[in-house]
Design a protein around this motif. Structure first.
Motif, mmCIF file in Angstrom:
data_model
loop_
_atom_site.group_PDB
_atom_site.id
_atom_site.type_symbol
_atom_site.label_atom_id
_atom_site.label_comp_id
_atom_site.label_asym_id
_atom_site.label_seq_id
_atom_site.Cartn_x
_atom_site.Cartn_y
_atom_site.Cartn_z
ATOM 1 N N ALA A 123 0.837 -1.210 0.000
ATOM 2 C CA ALA A 123 0.000 0.000 0.000
ATOM 3 C C ALA A 123 0.869 1.256 0.000
ATOM 4 C CB ALA A 123 -0.939 0.001 1.209
ATOM 5 N N PHE A 126 2.334 1.749 -3.519
ATOM 6 C CA PHE A 126 1.310 2.283 -4.432
ATOM 7 C C PHE A 126 1.029 3.759 -4.111
ATOM 8 C CE2 PHE A 126 -0.581 -2.087 -5.510
ATOM 9 C CZ PHE A 126 -0.244 -2.006 -6.842
ATOM 10 N N ALA A 127 1.005 4.094 -2.838
ATOM 11 C CA ALA A 127 0.719 5.482 -2.450
ATOM 12 C C ALA A 127 1.828 6.418 -2.931
ATOM 13 C CB ALA A 127 0.548 5.580 -0.930
ATOM 14 N N SER A 130 1.531 6.776 -6.629
ATOM 15 C CA SER A 130 0.384 7.645 -6.929
ATOM 16 C C SER A 130 0.750 9.118 -6.752
ATOM 17 C CB SER A 130 -0.800 7.299 -6.017
ATOM 18 O OG SER A 130 -1.199 5.963 -6.213
ATOM 19 N N VAL A 157 -4.495 7.693 -9.109
ATOM 20 C CA VAL A 157 -4.891 6.374 -8.574
ATOM 21 C C VAL A 157 -5.567 5.547 -9.669
ATOM 22 C CG1 VAL A 157 -6.542 5.259 -7.005
ATOM 23 C CG2 VAL A 157 -5.014 7.070 -6.160
#
Lengths: 192, 192
Positions: A123, A126-127, A130, A157
């Motif tokens: 996570a 991905f953050a 993003s 996103v």
């Protein structure tokens, strides 16, 4: 130094093995064999395969630094940076014959319900990805290259997820069609 | 009848177990235990866990028939059908607390490089889903609800992949944010 070297060999072999076989598709023995180190040495460096998995995600994400350098290269127009970035990833997938895919997406699918540590590390990656994309989208909007009607964070996103899904689809189809659809809809419709 | 019933119990339990644990995260024993049948009975019905996996993909796809009925319901405007279809899937994911995800995406990530049989069956399911979506997009274009500038087939593939990626992301984030981004960018930008 010797200990650090064994640890490094395990991380490098772990990344390759997790990409090729998946988390549950390999054992510690597969990783130490690939690393060329004794199986027993694994636990001198990692508490568990899960702990190595977390470190591999971290390393995988850091290894994409060249992608980040391109996204941050202000000598190139923002929209062109996005295009080059995804184009280079399309080329890499084709070169790999659509195998392996993206470790972040693979672990998201396989481990989200089974390892909180891995899930949270994926996570974070991905953050971070993003946020990088969001900045470039903001710049493209500020430069008037694309409409400012959509929120840059949601666009970033959306695009990363659309990319991850396209990678999965290219793998089951063994075809670039899904990647081509991603590129055309992204650059002819989403980023307009 | 007794044999058919055991087979059916194995398929139903297999779908649940593969969704919960992944293909490599479970063994035949986990599946027969979940089915409440003797482990030995498995091989009376399936050559291998892989063979069951193929049948489970088939069953999973057929179990989404209610979704297809909605997509084909010509009493509802095409764009509204698409919106309702994805909305109901968002609601299901939230109800499941972002666990399990989509079996097609999960197996695409985990098994594409390791089982040609499963990979090809997943590809067929994605292709059928894409064709269903493509038809509705064509109808939305014909009705003037969305621009006809993008090819319906590429749009359908793009949206399904964007959906699969959003599902993965919602699972690592344990949050609806990725699903919300999917809905807003899809219906405010892609399908305009």
């Amino acid at each position: 130094m010797a200990r650090a070297s064994v640890r490094e060999q395990i991380v490098v072999a772990g990344m390759k093995t997790l990409l090729q076989q998946g988390f549950n598709g390999c054992g510690v023995q597969d990783i130490t064999s690939a690393a060329g180190v004794p199986k027993g040495s694994f636990y001198n460096h990692f508490e568990s395969k899960e702990a190595l998995g977390v470190e591999v995600v971290e390393r995988y994400w850091r290894s994409s630094n060249s992608r980040l350098s391109l996204l941050r290269d202000s000598s190139i127009a923002p929209l062109e940076r996005l295009r080059r970035c995804f184009t280079s990833q399309v080329e890499a997938l084709i070169e790999w014959n659509y195998e392996r895919g993206c470790l972040l997406g693979n672990l998201a699918a396989e481990m989200s319900d089974h390892s909180q540590l891995i899930r949270e590390r994926v996570a974070v990656a991905f953050a971070e990805w993003s946020r990088e994309l969001e900045k470039v989208i903001q710049q493209a909007q500020a430069a008037g290259e694309i409409s400012a009607s959509m929120a840059p964070a949601a666009l970033a996103v959306f695009l990363i997820n659309a990319w991850e899904g396209a990678v999965l689809r290219s793998r089951v189809d063994r075809s670039r069609a899904a990647l081509d659809a991603f590129m055309s809809i992204t650059f002819d419709k989403v980023l307009t």
